[in-house]
Design a protein around this motif. Structure first.
Motif, PDB file in Angstrom:
ATOM      1  N   GLY A 297       0.813  -1.208   0.000  1.00 20.75           N
ATOM      2  CA  GLY A 297       0.000   0.000   0.000  1.00 20.75           C
ATOM      3  C   GLY A 297       0.843   1.253   0.000  1.00 20.75           C
ATOM      4  N   GLY A 298       1.514   1.540   1.152  1.00 27.98           N
ATOM      5  CA  GLY A 298       2.314   2.752   1.235  1.00 27.98           C
ATOM      6  C   GLY A 298       3.703   2.587   0.657  1.00 27.98           C
ATOM      7  N   LYS A 299       4.499   3.688   0.706  1.00 28.81           N
ATOM      8  CA  LYS A 299       5.838   3.673   0.120  1.00 28.81           C
ATOM      9  C   LYS A 299       6.776   2.765   0.901  1.00 28.81           C
ATOM     10  CE  LYS A 299       9.501   6.776  -1.422  1.00 28.81           C
ATOM     11  NZ  LYS A 299       9.942   8.187  -1.522  1.00 28.81           N
ATOM     12  N   ALA A 300       6.681   2.793   2.270  1.00 29.72           N
ATOM     13  CA  ALA A 300       7.552   1.957   3.093  1.00 29.72           C
ATOM     14  C   ALA A 300       7.263   0.484   2.855  1.00 29.72           C
ATOM     15  CB  ALA A 300       7.360   2.305   4.572  1.00 29.72           C
ATOM     16  N   GLU A 301       6.018   0.124   2.795  1.00 28.11           N
ATOM     17  CA  GLU A 301       5.660  -1.275   2.543  1.00 28.11           C
ATOM     18  C   GLU A 301       6.134  -1.710   1.169  1.00 28.11           C
ATOM     19  OE1 GLU A 301       1.588  -1.507   5.246  1.00 28.11           O
ATOM     20  OE2 GLU A 301       1.491  -1.626   3.068  1.00 28.11           O
ATOM     21  N   GLN A 302       6.051  -0.803   0.210  1.00 27.25           N
ATOM     22  CA  GLN A 302       6.490  -1.144  -1.146  1.00 27.25           C
ATOM     23  C   GLN A 302       7.998  -1.401  -1.180  1.00 27.25           C
ATOM     24  OE1 GLN A 302       5.495   1.817  -4.015  1.00 27.25           O
ATOM     25  NE2 GLN A 302       6.166   0.588  -5.778  1.00 27.25           N
ATOM     26  N   GLN A 303       8.787  -0.557  -0.495  1.00 24.21           N
ATOM     27  CA  GLN A 303      10.229  -0.755  -0.455  1.00 24.21           C
ATOM     28  C   GLN A 303      10.583  -2.058   0.243  1.00 24.21           C
ATOM     29  OE1 GLN A 303      11.686   2.767   1.444  1.00 24.21           O
ATOM     30  NE2 GLN A 303      11.506   4.057  -0.419  1.00 24.21           N
ATOM     31  N   GLU A 304       9.879  -2.405   1.356  1.00 25.15           N
ATOM     32  CA  GLU A 304      10.138  -3.641   2.064  1.00 25.15           C
ATOM     33  C   GLU A 304       9.821  -4.843   1.176  1.00 25.15           C
ATOM     34  OE1 GLU A 304       7.950  -3.938   5.631  1.00 25.15           O
ATOM     35  OE2 GLU A 304       8.725  -5.926   6.154  1.00 25.15           O
ATOM     36  N   TRP A 305       8.752  -4.747   0.421  1.00 21.31           N
ATOM     37  CA  TRP A 305       8.370  -5.853  -0.476  1.00 21.31           C
ATOM     38  C   TRP A 305       9.404  -6.044  -1.571  1.00 21.31           C
ATOM     39  CZ3 TRP A 305       7.192  -6.287  -5.648  1.00 21.31           C
ATOM     40  CH2 TRP A 305       6.591  -7.499  -6.039  1.00 21.31           C
ATOM     41  N   MET A 306       9.950  -4.900  -2.086  1.00 21.31           N
ATOM     42  CA  MET A 306      10.945  -4.993  -3.138  1.00 21.31           C
ATOM     43  C   MET A 306      12.243  -5.608  -2.614  1.00 21.31           C
ATOM     44  SD  MET A 306       9.815  -4.011  -6.057  1.00 21.31           S
ATOM     45  CE  MET A 306      11.370  -3.765  -6.916  1.00 21.31           C
ATOM     46  N   ARG A 307      12.673  -5.275  -1.383  1.00 19.55           N
ATOM     47  CA  ARG A 307      13.859  -5.871  -0.808  1.00 19.55           C
ATOM     48  C   ARG A 307      13.699  -7.368  -0.627  1.00 19.55           C
ATOM     49  NH1 ARG A 307      14.042  -1.057   2.297  1.00 19.55           N
ATOM     50  NH2 ARG A 307      12.853  -2.126   3.958  1.00 19.55           N
ATOM     51  N   ALA A 308      12.494  -7.779  -0.141  1.00 18.64           N
ATOM     52  CA  ALA A 308      12.251  -9.204   0.043  1.00 18.64           C
ATOM     53  C   ALA A 308      12.253  -9.933  -1.296  1.00 18.64           C
ATOM     54  CB  ALA A 308      10.904  -9.400   0.753  1.00 18.64           C
ATOM     55  N   TYR A 309      11.740  -9.286  -2.317  1.00 20.40           N
ATOM     56  CA  TYR A 309      11.725  -9.907  -3.643  1.00 20.40           C
ATOM     57  C   TYR A 309      13.137 -10.091  -4.197  1.00 20.40           C
ATOM     58  CZ  TYR A 309      10.916 -10.415  -8.644  1.00 20.40           C
ATOM     59  OH  TYR A 309      10.947 -10.849  -9.938  1.00 20.40           O
ATOM     60  N   ARG A 310      14.040  -9.045  -3.978  1.00 24.17           N
ATOM     61  CA  ARG A 310      15.403  -9.133  -4.485  1.00 24.17           C
ATOM     62  C   ARG A 310      16.177 -10.225  -3.752  1.00 24.17           C
ATOM     63  NH1 ARG A 310      15.265  -3.279  -4.156  1.00 24.17           N
ATOM     64  NH2 ARG A 310      14.969  -2.389  -6.262  1.00 24.17           N
ATOM     65  N   ASN A 311      15.999 -10.282  -2.448  1.00 27.93           N
ATOM     66  CA  ASN A 311      16.706 -11.312  -1.677  1.00 27.93           C
ATOM     67  C   ASN A 311      16.265 -12.715  -2.096  1.00 27.93           C
ATOM     68  OD1 ASN A 311      18.050  -9.357  -0.220  1.00 27.93           O
ATOM     69  ND2 ASN A 311      16.481  -9.312   1.420  1.00 27.93           N
ATOM     70  N   LYS A 312      14.957 -12.853  -2.382  1.00 22.88           N
ATOM     71  CA  LYS A 312      14.448 -14.162  -2.788  1.00 22.88           C
ATOM     72  C   LYS A 312      14.942 -14.554  -4.156  1.00 22.88           C
ATOM     73  CE  LYS A 312      10.153 -16.773  -3.175  1.00 22.88           C
ATOM     74  NZ  LYS A 312       8.664 -16.713  -3.065  1.00 22.88           N
ATOM     75  N   SER A 313      15.078 -13.584  -5.051  1.00 23.29           N
ATOM     76  CA  SER A 313      15.501 -13.877  -6.422  1.00 23.29           C
ATOM     77  C   SER A 313      17.003 -13.870  -6.586  1.00 23.29           C
ATOM     78  CB  SER A 313      14.860 -12.886  -7.393  1.00 23.29           C
ATOM     79  OG  SER A 313      15.270 -11.558  -7.075  1.00 23.29           O
ATOM     80  N   GLY A 314      17.738 -13.408  -5.542  1.00 22.67           N
ATOM     81  CA  GLY A 314      19.192 -13.420  -5.618  1.00 22.67           C
ATOM     82  C   GLY A 314      19.757 -12.270  -6.409  1.00 22.67           C
ATOM     83  N   LYS A 315      18.985 -11.227  -6.587  1.00 22.05           N
ATOM     84  CA  LYS A 315      19.466 -10.077  -7.357  1.00 22.05           C
ATOM     85  C   LYS A 315      20.011  -9.010  -6.408  1.00 22.05           C
ATOM     86  CE  LYS A 315      16.294 -10.756 -11.182  1.00 22.05           C
ATOM     87  NZ  LYS A 315      15.225 -10.139 -12.003  1.00 22.05           N
TER      88      LYS A 315
END
Length: 315
Positions: A297-315
């Motif tokens: 929803g918000g900007k902070a949640e979006q940044q947290e989701w993107m970090r989790a996605y990068r860590n999961k994908s190894g990027k």
């Protein structure tokens, strides 16, 4: 209720030893054929339908037959000329009822339904004299006329009250008087042909309870019965009785000699039934759209989701 009692209560049970029906024809509507080919086929079929009856060879009249009988006999068997019979009806009033009926049947075979309905009604309500009655008994009882009972289903009927009433009912239905057509069919003796004609009209009026009630307990004994079961399956599906719909379709497909067109129509109904059953099997409540983690929803949640996605994908 015992099987014998249920058979007696069924509207389609025919108690007569001999009926005037002589064969069923299942055909595909020619309107579905595209382009000029469909028009050529339709025009050719109309030319072959011109003869009002199928007598084979016209019966010979007795010697010293009066002139009125010869004129009327020639008009009946010479071809489709309703106007000629109407003129004879005015010339010989004692034969007017027969002339109007035969003119109505000729108009019906040419698919002139408004004229057919008017002439058949007039002929039914006009009394013939004794000479006309004797002529009918001696010369017309073996004549056959083809009457349409439902979409793509027609039957050959010996000249009789039933032949005239079925043709009148179909004509009335074609010109937009289905209730009057049902009134015409009601007094006829019980038969599969009568049930099919009534069911076809009732289905067009969306009176599904009438279609279901008339066909309750019916077995696929011939193509007329299969056509009634097809209407029954459609009505059952319309009111939501899906299990009974499947049973009606299975009964159509049970008999191997059922017309291929009716079997194909039954398979189409089965496909529609599967679609209906699948739709009804879906949950009534709408599922939750997306988990909150997958829809930040918000900007902070979006940044947290993107970090989790990068860590999961190894990027």
């Amino acid at each position: 209720m015992s099987s014998d009692q249920s058979r007696e209560a069924s509207a389609f049970h025919d108690p007569r030893d001999l009926t005037p029906f002589r064969g069923v024809q299942i055909h595909v509507p020619l309107l579905s054929v595209p382009g000029a080919l469909g028009e050529r086929i339709a025009n050719a079929s109309r030319r072959y339908r011109i003869r009002p009856l199928s007598p084979g060879v016209a019966p010979r009249l007795k010697p010293l037959t009066p002139r009125p009988v010869k004129h009327i006999h020639a008009a009946i068997f010479s071809g489709a000329e309703p106007e000629r019979l109407i003129t004879l009806a005015r010339t010989y009033p004692g034969w007017a009822g027969l002339c109007y009926v035969m003119a109505g049947l000729q108009a019906y075979q040419m698919r002139q339904f408004p004229q057919a309905a008017e002439l058949l009604r007039r002929g039914i309500n006009t009394v013939n004299d004794d000479d006309a009655g004797r002529y009918i008994a001696e010369n017309l009882m073996q004549l056959l006329t083809q009457v349409e009972l439902g979409d793509g289903v027609s039957v050959r009927v010996l000249f009789s009250e039933e032949a005239v009433m079925l043709a009148l009912a179909h004509s009335l239905d074609e010109i937009g008087e289905p209730e009057a057509a049902l009134e015409v069919l009601e007094p006829l003796p019980a038969s599969l042909a009568k049930v099919l004609a009534i069911s076809q009209i009732a289905a067009s009026l969306e009176r599904h309870d009438l279609v279901i009630g008339l066909s309750d307990g019916l077995r696929n004994v011939d193509d007329l019965a299969a056509a009634i079961l097809l209407l029954r399956a459609r009505s059952l599906r319309a009111v939501g009785r899906l299990k009974d719909t499947e049973a009606a379709i299975a009964e159509i497909l049970r008999r191997k000699r059922t017309s291929l067109l009716l079997r194909n129509a039954a398979m189409t109904e089965r496909a529609l039934l599967v679609l209906d059953a699948g739709w009804k099997a879906l949950p009534r409540r709408r599922p939750r759209p997306i988990d909150r983690k997958l829809r930040p929803g918000g900007k902070a949640e979006q940044q947290e989701w993107m970090r989790a996605y990068r860590n999961k994908s190894g990027k």
